[in-house]
Design a protein around this motif. Sequence first.
Motif, PDB file in Angstrom:
ATOM      1  N   ALA A 424       0.946  -0.994   0.189  1.00 15.80           N
ATOM      2  CA  ALA A 424      -0.030  -0.124   0.377  1.00 15.80           C
ATOM      3  C   ALA A 424       0.906   1.276  -0.142  1.00 15.80           C
ATOM      4  O   ALA A 424       0.964   2.295  -0.331  1.00 15.80           O
ATOM      5  N   GLY A 425       1.928   0.827   0.260  1.00 12.69           N
ATOM      6  CA  GLY A 425       3.035   2.344   0.484  1.00 12.69           C
ATOM      7  C   GLY A 425       2.754   2.683   1.301  1.00 12.69           C
ATOM      8  O   GLY A 425       3.298   4.134   1.659  1.00 12.69           O
ATOM      9  N   LEU A 426       2.455   2.344   2.730  1.00 12.97           N
ATOM     10  CA  LEU A 426       2.589   3.483   3.845  1.00 12.97           C
ATOM     11  C   LEU A 426       3.262   2.726   4.795  1.00 12.97           C
ATOM     12  O   LEU A 426       4.751   2.495   4.153  1.00 12.97           O
ATOM     13  N   SER A 427       3.827   3.959   5.230  1.00 10.23           N
ATOM     14  CA  SER A 427       4.766   4.030   6.296  1.00 10.23           C
ATOM     15  C   SER A 427       5.020   3.127   7.817  1.00 10.23           C
ATOM     16  O   SER A 427       4.357   3.368   8.348  1.00 10.23           O
ATOM     17  N   ILE A 428       6.343   2.467   7.322  1.00  9.29           N
ATOM     18  CA  ILE A 428       6.224   1.415   8.450  1.00  9.29           C
ATOM     19  C   ILE A 428       6.893   1.912   8.936  1.00  9.29           C
ATOM     20  O   ILE A 428       8.489   1.677   8.823  1.00  9.29           O
ATOM     21  N   GLU A 429       6.946   1.350  10.202  1.00  9.43           N
ATOM     22  CA  GLU A 429       8.216   1.884  11.428  1.00  9.43           C
ATOM     23  C   GLU A 429       8.672   1.300  12.299  1.00  9.43           C
ATOM     24  O   GLU A 429       9.515   1.396  12.970  1.00  9.43           O
ATOM     25  N   LYS A 430       7.653   0.023  11.703  1.00  8.86           N
ATOM     26  CA  LYS A 430       8.519  -1.423  13.274  1.00  8.86           C
ATOM     27  C   LYS A 430       8.739  -2.061  12.330  1.00  8.86           C
ATOM     28  O   LYS A 430       7.339  -2.886  12.244  1.00  8.86           O
ATOM     29  N   ARG A 431       9.867  -3.165  12.489  1.00 10.07           N
ATOM     30  CA  ARG A 431       9.156  -4.541  11.537  1.00 10.07           C
ATOM     31  C   ARG A 431      10.782  -4.509  12.029  1.00 10.07           C
ATOM     32  O   ARG A 431      12.061  -4.164  11.907  1.00 10.07           O
ATOM     33  N   THR A 432      10.877  -6.837  12.491  1.00 11.09           N
ATOM     34  CA  THR A 432      12.299  -7.081  12.465  1.00 11.09           C
ATOM     35  C   THR A 432      12.317  -8.548  11.833  1.00 11.09           C
ATOM     36  O   THR A 432      11.299  -8.755  12.416  1.00 11.09           O
ATOM     37  N   ASN A 433      13.016  -8.483  11.533  1.00 12.53           N
ATOM     38  CA  ASN A 433      13.023 -10.010  10.259  1.00 12.53           C
ATOM     39  C   ASN A 433      13.051 -11.274  11.467  1.00 12.53           C
ATOM     40  O   ASN A 433      13.874 -10.978  12.507  1.00 12.53           O
ATOM     41  N   HIS A 434      12.543 -12.298  11.174  1.00 12.87           N
ATOM     42  CA  HIS A 434      12.795 -14.137  12.175  1.00 12.87           C
ATOM     43  C   HIS A 434      14.336 -14.517  12.077  1.00 12.87           C
ATOM     44  O   HIS A 434      15.186 -13.292  11.306  1.00 12.87           O
ATOM     45  N   ALA A 435      14.744 -14.904  13.079  1.00 10.21           N
ATOM     46  CA  ALA A 435      16.580 -15.372  13.167  1.00 10.21           C
ATOM     47  C   ALA A 435      16.550 -15.859  12.817  1.00 10.21           C
ATOM     48  O   ALA A 435      17.898 -16.373  11.748  1.00 10.21           O
ATOM     49  N   LEU A 436      15.641 -17.158  11.826  1.00 12.13           N
ATOM     50  CA  LEU A 436      15.923 -18.292  10.607  1.00 12.13           C
ATOM     51  C   LEU A 436      15.414 -17.699   9.628  1.00 12.13           C
ATOM     52  O   LEU A 436      14.289 -17.108   9.796  1.00 12.13           O
ATOM     53  N   TYR A 437      15.882 -18.203   8.221  1.00  9.13           N
ATOM     54  CA  TYR A 437      14.854 -17.546   6.960  1.00  9.13           C
ATOM     55  C   TYR A 437      14.650 -18.822   6.817  1.00  9.13           C
ATOM     56  O   TYR A 437      14.137 -19.786   7.287  1.00  9.13           O
ATOM     57  N   ILE A 438      12.872 -17.935   6.564  1.00 10.69           N
ATOM     58  CA  ILE A 438      11.941 -18.886   6.441  1.00 10.69           C
ATOM     59  C   ILE A 438      11.684 -19.065   4.688  1.00 10.69           C
ATOM     60  O   ILE A 438      11.555 -17.994   3.807  1.00 10.69           O
ATOM     61  N   SER A 439      11.682 -20.557   3.886  1.00  9.06           N
ATOM     62  CA  SER A 439      11.624 -20.173   2.863  1.00  9.06           C
ATOM     63  C   SER A 439      10.067 -19.525   2.034  1.00  9.06           C
ATOM     64  O   SER A 439       9.911 -19.357   0.627  1.00  9.06           O
ATOM     65  N   HIS A 440       9.539 -19.879   2.811  1.00  6.37           N
ATOM     66  CA  HIS A 440       7.868 -20.010   2.055  1.00  6.37           C
ATOM     67  C   HIS A 440       7.181 -18.468   2.100  1.00  6.37           C
ATOM     68  O   HIS A 440       6.653 -18.216   1.674  1.00  6.37           O
ATOM     69  N   TYR A 441       8.556 -17.625   3.262  1.00  6.46           N
ATOM     70  CA  TYR A 441       7.857 -16.244   3.247  1.00  6.46           C
ATOM     71  C   TYR A 441       8.712 -15.382   1.838  1.00  6.46           C
ATOM     72  O   TYR A 441       9.617 -15.680   1.504  1.00  6.46           O
ATOM     73  N   PRO A 442       7.528 -14.458   1.417  1.00 11.76           N
ATOM     74  CA  PRO A 442       9.034 -13.432   0.105  1.00 11.76           C
ATOM     75  C   PRO A 442      10.541 -13.078   0.384  1.00 11.76           C
ATOM     76  O   PRO A 442      10.648 -12.942   2.028  1.00 11.76           O
ATOM     77  N   ILE A 443      11.274 -13.125  -0.063  1.00 11.18           N
ATOM     78  CA  ILE A 443      13.007 -12.718   0.835  1.00 11.18           C
ATOM     79  C   ILE A 443      12.426 -11.484   1.206  1.00 11.18           C
ATOM     80  O   ILE A 443      12.742 -10.094   0.504  1.00 11.18           O
ATOM     81  N   GLY A 444      13.602 -11.302   2.472  1.00  9.04           N
ATOM     82  CA  GLY A 444      13.725 -10.331   2.506  1.00  9.04           C
ATOM     83  C   GLY A 444      12.231  -9.666   3.402  1.00  9.04           C
ATOM     84  O   GLY A 444      12.868  -7.988   4.302  1.00  9.04           O
TER      85      GLY A 444
END
Length: 603
Positions: A424-444
Amino acid sequence: MRRAVLAVGVFVLVAGGAATLFAGSPTRLPAGTTVAGLDVGGLSVSAATVALERRSDALEHEPIEFVAGGRTFTLRASQLGVRPDWAAAVRQAAESTDGFAPVRGLRRVRARIFGAEVEPHVAVFPSVLRYTVGRIAAAVDRPAVDASLERRGLSFVTSPARAGVRLDRSLASATIVNALASLERDGPVRLPVARAEPRVVVDDLADAATAAQTAVSGPVTLTVGPTRFRLPRWRIAQLLDLPNGGATGVSVAGPSAQRWLASLARSVDRDPRDATFRVVSGGIELVPSHPGRTLDLDAARKALQKAVFSSSGRAATVATSTTRAARTTEVARAMGIEEVVGSYTTTYGGTPGRLHNVQLVAELIDGALVAPGARFSFNQTTGERNAAKGFEEAPVIINGELESGIGGGVCQVSTTVFNAAFEAGLSIEKRTNHALYISHYPIGRDATVNYPDLDLVFRNDTDHWLLLRTFVSPGSLTVNLYGTSPDRRVETETAPLEVDGKVPWKRIDDDTMFKGQKVVEQWGSPPRSTSVTRRVYNPDGSLLYNTTWRSYYVGEPTVVRLGTKPRPKPEPSKPAKPDVKAAATPTTKEPALPPATSTTARP
């Protein structure tokens, strides 16, 4: 004149002399002195006291019958602790006829002629006396019965009043004490009983009887808003509160009337309903609000009562109050929730607990509204995810390792919300990636949450409200953001997923396996990293946001289980006994130990 004064003087001398002759001994009580009715004249103070006490002691356990309301009660002085103070009474009698000789003589002459009666002070057990009088009153008292109006079907009958009786407790207490303190025992003693008059007689209920009969003379129509209620005669009869407790009027009241009015309110009352939004094919539409309606119970009762006791106008209209919805149709329309602003879908699977948690947390955020300029917080919207809210155990990443914990699967929803706001192009103010890579999520573009420290927060930087809706289907989750599209253009650039090191490994010693044996229990993965850059452009082509999210994933170790159990030593071979047959047989070699084995296992 002198002769008159002289005559008076002579009379005083003669009277004084005569009084002195009757003064008697000051140590004895004069004739005519009685204490509690017993003649103690001529006795000394001590002798009189002894005589009274002996007589009282002899009667202490003698019963006396008391009569009240046709019933007889037997009491004893010892039972109530009744004890006259005879010594004080005798001293009082002596002091009343004492003085110097002429005065004492005159007092004793008066006692001889008119008598001198003294009643002793009587001690008693107060609590025992109150209890005894109360017990007698409970047996004797018969309350008056007021005249009453009774319903029999649709008719009303007046029952006559009845007088009652009541023990006068104060006078009864004094009567009992005096009788038990007396030195005489003369037949039954009557206790004072008063007549208890009823407060309401038949004549007092004449108007009530007429009003009650008018009330059931025909049905009553009650209009509440658009609805009309018809009360038949039998129902009206049930709602009447007939005279009781000294009252003389009839009214619409009492438990039956309260229950009926409460049921009326339940059928009439309506809570206000806020305007909402309904998802339809291709978009979203506004569901109008509805005002609430409340019945004034007291006003309804008064209106009904007026109609019931009227012989002609047997109808009443009850007004209701209107309650405005908190979010009216006009307010909802001005929120600008008209179309999809951002949307994203992820697929999922896993254990039953994980599937349950995905559905549960999706329900918690479904319908969230975000005002212009306000922030959406995943943690604040859902609150703590715990067993008390129904969350179950499922695989979850803890300290870089996959373990079982409460709430596994929640990050599936937070990741989907992040991507909907991302698109949606909204302002994202807090986001943390998982500790482990999970392949079924979009990369990054994964987003993990943990209450209360790790949160996902985006801000509604549009001019209209945003509505977040979730749609859960078997194997997939969709998050839509509805509002008024700001017509932004979103461009995304994703860096390759790079390997940043070797695969870590973890050794587990296993004493159930022989040394040299090895099992790969879990294959690991190397540490990796990537980044995603999003550029958001306004409708005029100007750059609004240029944000890069970098994601670093720790390596997942390869878990190897190694044997530590010593191998058994081979038994030494025994020399063969020579014989003819053995000489012809070739010598048998010692068997070799089995080679170390290596097996692998994958999750």
